[in-house]
Design a protein around this motif. Structure first.
Motif, mmCIF file in Angstrom:
data_model
loop_
_atom_site.group_PDB
_atom_site.id
_atom_site.type_symbol
_atom_site.label_atom_id
_atom_site.label_comp_id
_atom_site.label_asym_id
_atom_site.label_seq_id
_atom_site.Cartn_x
_atom_site.Cartn_y
_atom_site.Cartn_z
ATOM 1 N N ARG A 291 -32.067 -82.275 -27.650
ATOM 2 C CA ARG A 291 -31.210 -83.460 -27.599
ATOM 3 C C ARG A 291 -30.227 -83.340 -26.449
ATOM 4 O O ARG A 291 -29.838 -82.241 -26.051
ATOM 5 N N CYS A 292 -29.809 -84.492 -25.953
ATOM 6 C CA CYS A 292 -28.730 -84.580 -24.971
ATOM 7 C C CYS A 292 -27.841 -85.744 -25.381
ATOM 8 O O CYS A 292 -28.334 -86.864 -25.572
ATOM 9 N N CYS B 241 -30.073 -90.540 -22.419
ATOM 10 C CA CYS B 241 -28.645 -90.828 -22.248
ATOM 11 C C CYS B 241 -28.274 -91.002 -20.781
ATOM 12 O O CYS B 241 -27.083 -91.071 -20.448
ATOM 13 N N GLN C 122 -28.979 -87.681 -28.429
ATOM 14 C CA GLN C 122 -30.221 -88.451 -28.386
ATOM 15 C C GLN C 122 -31.402 -87.512 -28.140
ATOM 16 O O GLN C 122 -31.368 -86.690 -27.224
ATOM 17 N N GLU C 123 -32.433 -87.662 -28.969
ATOM 18 C CA GLU C 123 -33.604 -86.797 -28.865
ATOM 19 C C GLU C 123 -34.367 -87.060 -27.570
ATOM 20 O O GLU C 123 -34.505 -88.205 -27.131
ATOM 21 N N ILE C 124 -34.856 -85.978 -26.966
ATOM 22 C CA ILE C 124 -35.704 -86.081 -25.779
ATOM 23 C C ILE C 124 -37.151 -85.978 -26.250
ATOM 24 O O ILE C 124 -37.598 -84.898 -26.641
ATOM 25 N N VAL D 104 -41.912 -85.568 -21.444
ATOM 26 C CA VAL D 104 -41.669 -84.448 -20.531
ATOM 27 C C VAL D 104 -42.840 -83.479 -20.454
ATOM 28 O O VAL D 104 -42.800 -82.548 -19.641
ATOM 29 N N LYS E 109 -34.756 -87.908 -16.112
ATOM 30 C CA LYS E 109 -33.608 -88.631 -16.655
ATOM 31 C C LYS E 109 -33.760 -88.724 -18.165
ATOM 32 O O LYS E 109 -34.725 -89.291 -18.676
ATOM 33 N N ALA E 110 -32.803 -88.150 -18.880
ATOM 34 C CA ALA E 110 -32.815 -88.165 -20.341
ATOM 35 C C ALA E 110 -32.487 -89.566 -20.854
ATOM 36 O O ALA E 110 -32.005 -90.418 -20.099
ATOM 37 N N LEU F 214 -34.907 -78.165 -17.305
ATOM 38 C CA LEU F 214 -35.608 -78.834 -18.400
ATOM 39 C C LEU F 214 -36.517 -77.852 -19.134
ATOM 40 O O LEU F 214 -36.571 -77.841 -20.370
ATOM 41 N N HIS G 64 -28.544 -88.841 -18.352
ATOM 42 C CA HIS G 64 -28.212 -87.608 -17.647
ATOM 43 C C HIS G 64 -29.467 -87.071 -16.953
ATOM 44 O O HIS G 64 -30.577 -87.208 -17.467
ATOM 45 N N ASP G 65 -29.267 -86.446 -15.788
ATOM 46 C CA ASP G 65 -30.386 -85.939 -14.992
ATOM 47 C C ASP G 65 -30.511 -84.428 -15.147
ATOM 48 O O ASP G 65 -29.504 -83.714 -15.248
#
Length: 342
Positions: free
Chosen positions: A175-176, A149, A179-181, A186, A146-147, A158, A151-152
């Motif tokens: 990013r998603c 934001c 917003q940076e991941i 991860v 799950k990011a 990924l 979102h899955d």
């Protein structure tokens, strides 16, 4: 009345009397179950007829049974009314009990609300499955990421996401929804090879473009990390060659012509009669205001202020300064030569 008529009369009355005795339990039974009472009466009739076996007696028994059935027919409505009354009473009692319990529960809830405040809704349990944003496949939640934001992503998408970031700096950082991941969140979901490649690329992308040094070898071009750069020369781990961090060409000895700032400083120092340390790891510029020509640099190197050579390796006078027309001790004036490594 002769004896035969008396005997016949007794025979007629005996079944009736006997049958009347049998009716007493039936009267009790019919109050419990009318259908069961009727069944018992018919059964007893058959038994009596089989015992007596007389047509006249049979007619007497039928007469008694008919009267009994009429009594049952009269009593049946009362029996139904009794059942209805009992059912209504049970419903009334049940309703009163429910209302009482409801009032008690309401009062209990009110007291609990006063003590602990308004009740809060419990958060609903998350669904067992989710949908990957990239491939739209439905996957188990424990096999997804799950990011920030919300979102899955499935693990395969990924990994593809971070692979694309390695190949295209415009996608860095991943990013998603803007917003940076974070890589730290991860890295345990990526294979070892992808983690190593991403860390290497991350060090490159985190370096300002103007400060990056790539191998000058056209068949290599690998990024040279900062900890492999010394004295403006960077070592490439892939091909083993060194690259000048100033001109980005092969390493050369001496000052880099592409270093404009250094070139302006050296030009000013030569015009002012300053000198430069010969030590390759220093090359500081110094100015002598008074004293002898023996200079000891802060790096420990000793050199001649006149020519810049290592001390006692030249023939320059010890006490002659180029700003003086002649040596006060009669030594000839020396010509100043600014040191430039070759």
């Amino acid at each position: 009345m002769d004896l035969s008529e008396v005997v016949q009369f007794i025979l007629i009355l005996f079944p009736v009397f006997f049958f009347s005795l049998l009716l007493i339990p039936n009267i009790i039974i019919f109050l419990l179950d009318l259908d069961r009472a009727r069944f018992n009466i018919r059964t007893e009739r058959e038994v009596l007829i089989s015992i007596v076996g007389s047509g006249r007696t049979t007619r007497s028994i039928d007469l008694v049974l008919d009267l009994q059935f009429r009594e049952l027919a009269i009593a049946e409505p009362s029996y139904d009314d009794h059942d209805l009354a009992v059912a209504l009473q049970l419903k009334l009692d049940e309703g009163a009990g429910t209302e009482s319990d409801g009032d008690s529960q309401e009062n209990s809830n009110a007291d609990r609300t006063l003590v602990s405040g308004p009740a809060k809704d419990k958060p609903a349990a998350p669904p067992a499955n989710c949908t990957c944003l990239r491939c739209t496949d439905e996957i188990a939640r424990q096999k997804s990421f799950k990011a920030p934001c919300n979102h899955d992503f499935c693990f395969d998408c990924l990994a593809d996401f971070f692979e694309a970031t390695i190949d295209d700096e415009a996608l860095y950082p991943p990013r998603c929804c803007g917003q940076e991941i974070p890589f730290e969140s991860v890295q345990g979901l990526l294979n070892d090879r992808l983690q190593i490649r991403y860390r290497e690329k991350k060090m490159e992308y985190d370096t300002e473009p103007n400060n990056r040094t790539y191998c000058h070898n056209t068949t290599c071009g690998s990024f040279i990390y900062a900890d492999l750069i010394e004295d403006e020369a960077g070592l490439c781990l892939d091909c083993g060659r060194t690259t000048c961090t100033m001109c980005k060409r092969a390493t050369h000895y001496g000052d880099c012509p592409s270093d404009e700032g250094t070139q302006r400083l050296l030009e000013l120092a030569e015009n002012r009669g300053w000198q430069r340390c010969y030590n390759a790891k220093c090359h500081r510029v110094v100015e002598l205001s008074s004293g002898c020509n023996h200079i000891t640099c802060v790096c420990g190197a000793q050199f001649c202020y006149i020519c810049g050579s290592r001390w006692r390796t030249c023939t320059c006078p010890q006490y002659t300064h180029p700003s003086v027309a002649g040596d006060v001790r009669g030594q000839p004036a020396a010509v100043h030569r600014f040191y430039r490594p070759t």
